[in-house]
Design a protein around this motif. Structure first.
Motif, PDB file in Angstrom:
ATOM      1  N   ASN A  25       0.810  -1.227   0.000  1.00 50.30           N
ATOM      2  CA  ASN A  25       0.000   0.000   0.000  1.00 50.30           C
ATOM      3  C   ASN A  25       0.841   1.274   0.000  1.00 50.30           C
ATOM      4  O   ASN A  25       0.305   2.362  -0.199  1.00 50.30           O
ATOM      5  CB  ASN A  25      -0.927   0.016   1.219  1.00 50.30           C
ATOM      6  CG  ASN A  25      -1.929  -1.109   1.163  1.00 50.30           C
ATOM      7  OD1 ASN A  25      -2.263  -1.611   0.107  1.00 50.30           O
ATOM      8  ND2 ASN A  25      -2.400  -1.526   2.321  1.00 50.30           N
ATOM      9  N   ILE A  26       2.127   1.147   0.214  1.00 52.03           N
ATOM     10  CA  ILE A  26       2.980   2.331   0.299  1.00 52.03           C
ATOM     11  C   ILE A  26       2.936   3.141  -0.996  1.00 52.03           C
ATOM     12  O   ILE A  26       2.932   4.369  -0.967  1.00 52.03           O
ATOM     13  CB  ILE A  26       4.416   1.944   0.698  1.00 52.03           C
ATOM     14  CG1 ILE A  26       4.427   1.430   2.147  1.00 52.03           C
ATOM     15  CG2 ILE A  26       5.381   3.111   0.520  1.00 52.03           C
ATOM     16  CD1 ILE A  26       5.757   0.881   2.611  1.00 52.03           C
ATOM     17  N   ASP A  27       2.871   2.469  -2.138  1.00 54.71           N
ATOM     18  CA  ASP A  27       2.824   3.189  -3.426  1.00 54.71           C
ATOM     19  C   ASP A  27       1.636   4.137  -3.505  1.00 54.71           C
ATOM     20  O   ASP A  27       1.751   5.238  -4.059  1.00 54.71           O
ATOM     21  CB  ASP A  27       2.792   2.213  -4.601  1.00 54.71           C
ATOM     22  CG  ASP A  27       4.162   1.613  -4.883  1.00 54.71           C
ATOM     23  OD1 ASP A  27       5.178   2.186  -4.447  1.00 54.71           O
ATOM     24  OD2 ASP A  27       4.210   0.557  -5.544  1.00 54.71           O
ATOM     25  N   ALA A  28       0.503   3.736  -2.972  1.00 51.79           N
ATOM     26  CA  ALA A  28      -0.679   4.616  -2.990  1.00 51.79           C
ATOM     27  C   ALA A  28      -0.407   5.873  -2.163  1.00 51.79           C
ATOM     28  O   ALA A  28      -0.776   6.984  -2.571  1.00 51.79           O
ATOM     29  CB  ALA A  28      -1.906   3.876  -2.464  1.00 51.79           C
ATOM     30  N   PHE A  29       0.235   5.718  -1.010  1.00 52.38           N
ATOM     31  CA  PHE A  29       0.585   6.889  -0.200  1.00 52.38           C
ATOM     32  C   PHE A  29       1.565   7.785  -0.945  1.00 52.38           C
ATOM     33  O   PHE A  29       1.446   9.012  -0.919  1.00 52.38           O
ATOM     34  CB  PHE A  29       1.169   6.468   1.150  1.00 52.38           C
ATOM     35  CG  PHE A  29       1.668   7.630   1.962  1.00 52.38           C
ATOM     36  CD1 PHE A  29       0.784   8.506   2.562  1.00 52.38           C
ATOM     37  CD2 PHE A  29       3.029   7.866   2.104  1.00 52.38           C
ATOM     38  CE1 PHE A  29       1.235   9.603   3.294  1.00 52.38           C
ATOM     39  CE2 PHE A  29       3.491   8.951   2.836  1.00 52.38           C
ATOM     40  CZ  PHE A  29       2.591   9.820   3.425  1.00 52.38           C
ATOM     41  N   LEU A  30       2.530   7.192  -1.620  1.00 52.47           N
ATOM     42  CA  LEU A  30       3.524   7.980  -2.363  1.00 52.47           C
ATOM     43  C   LEU A  30       2.865   8.794  -3.478  1.00 52.47           C
ATOM     44  O   LEU A  30       3.223   9.958  -3.686  1.00 52.47           O
ATOM     45  CB  LEU A  30       4.612   7.073  -2.933  1.00 52.47           C
ATOM     46  CG  LEU A  30       5.500   6.359  -1.911  1.00 52.47           C
ATOM     47  CD1 LEU A  30       6.485   5.439  -2.615  1.00 52.47           C
ATOM     48  CD2 LEU A  30       6.216   7.353  -1.014  1.00 52.47           C
ATOM     49  N   LYS A  31       1.905   8.198  -4.167  1.00 55.84           N
ATOM     50  CA  LYS A  31       1.194   8.937  -5.229  1.00 55.84           C
ATOM     51  C   LYS A  31       0.434  10.124  -4.639  1.00 55.84           C
ATOM     52  O   LYS A  31       0.452  11.224  -5.188  1.00 55.84           O
ATOM     53  CB  LYS A  31       0.242   8.007  -5.979  1.00 55.84           C
ATOM     54  CG  LYS A  31       0.960   7.038  -6.880  1.00 55.84           C
ATOM     55  CD  LYS A  31      -0.002   6.069  -7.539  1.00 55.84           C
ATOM     56  CE  LYS A  31       0.795   5.022  -8.313  1.00 55.84           C
ATOM     57  NZ  LYS A  31      -0.053   3.938  -8.782  1.00 55.84           N
ATOM     58  N   PHE A  32      -0.252   9.898  -3.524  1.00 62.65           N
ATOM     59  CA  PHE A  32      -0.960  10.990  -2.856  1.00 62.65           C
ATOM     60  C   PHE A  32       0.012  12.072  -2.397  1.00 62.65           C
ATOM     61  O   PHE A  32      -0.205  13.265  -2.611  1.00 62.65           O
ATOM     62  CB  PHE A  32      -1.756  10.467  -1.656  1.00 62.65           C
ATOM     63  CG  PHE A  32      -2.073  11.540  -0.657  1.00 62.65           C
ATOM     64  CD1 PHE A  32      -3.042  12.495  -0.929  1.00 62.65           C
ATOM     65  CD2 PHE A  32      -1.375  11.636   0.537  1.00 62.65           C
ATOM     66  CE1 PHE A  32      -3.318  13.517  -0.024  1.00 62.65           C
ATOM     67  CE2 PHE A  32      -1.638  12.640   1.443  1.00 62.65           C
ATOM     68  CZ  PHE A  32      -2.613  13.585   1.158  1.00 62.65           C
TER      69      PHE A  32
END
Length: 170
Positions: A25-32
């Motif tokens: 899920n870290i990638d989703a946080f990075l995009k945000f």
């Protein structure tokens, strides 16, 4: 102003996917984080609109509140393994977000993370083991990670270690 990108709240879909407890899920946080950062560092009167950012507010307190104290969703009590997994993911997300955002940051922009130092003190000698593990989770793990680059949480029946952590950034 100072903007905190994750402060004890997150979209329901991210929460339902496991938040920082799940590394994928870290990638989703990075995009945000990148989208918010680029919007908020746009120039205004010759300088970035916002120059102070915190990636994540008090990740150890959030891990404790979610999975040990049970006060934050999902309301789990005394699951130190899940708390350590959440904290490990949040610290990893911070380091990756820091690297990503620093590459795009104007020189005047500062990026950090918030840590609250909270020490548990036993009022009875029999509570010493409990307060030791609580203090270890809330303070020692994060502070040791930022000073050594190693994430490690150990207690009986729980051992969370990850040698592949990104280089700590503050």
């Amino acid at each position: 102003p100072m903007v905190t990108l994750h402060h004890f709240s997150e979209p329901l879909w991210f929460h339902e996917k496991g938040s920082f407890e799940k590394e994928e899920n870290i990638d989703a946080f990075l995009k945000f984080a990148e989208k918010a950062f680029l919007e908020l560092t746009a120039l205004h009167k010759g300088k970035p609109l916002v120059e102070h950012f915190c990636t994540i507010n008090e990740p150890a307190i959030e891990a404790f509140s979610r999975f040990v104290r049970g006060a934050f969703s999902p309301g789990v009590h005394f699951n130190f393994k899940r708390a350590a997994d959440f904290l490990k993911g949040a610290l990893k997300a911070h380091c990756l977000a820091y690297e990503l955002l620093k590459k795009q940051a104007p020189e005047s922009v500062r990026i950090g993370i918030v840590h609250q130092y909270l020490k548990f003190v036993p009022t009875n000698p029999f509570l010493f083991p409990v307060t030791t593990y609580l203090t270890r989770l809330i303070n020692d793990v994060s502070l040791n990670f930022f000073s050594t680059g190693k994430f490690e949480f150990k207690m009986p029946f729980v051992n969370v270690t990850d040698e592949r952590m990104p280089e700590p950034k503050t």
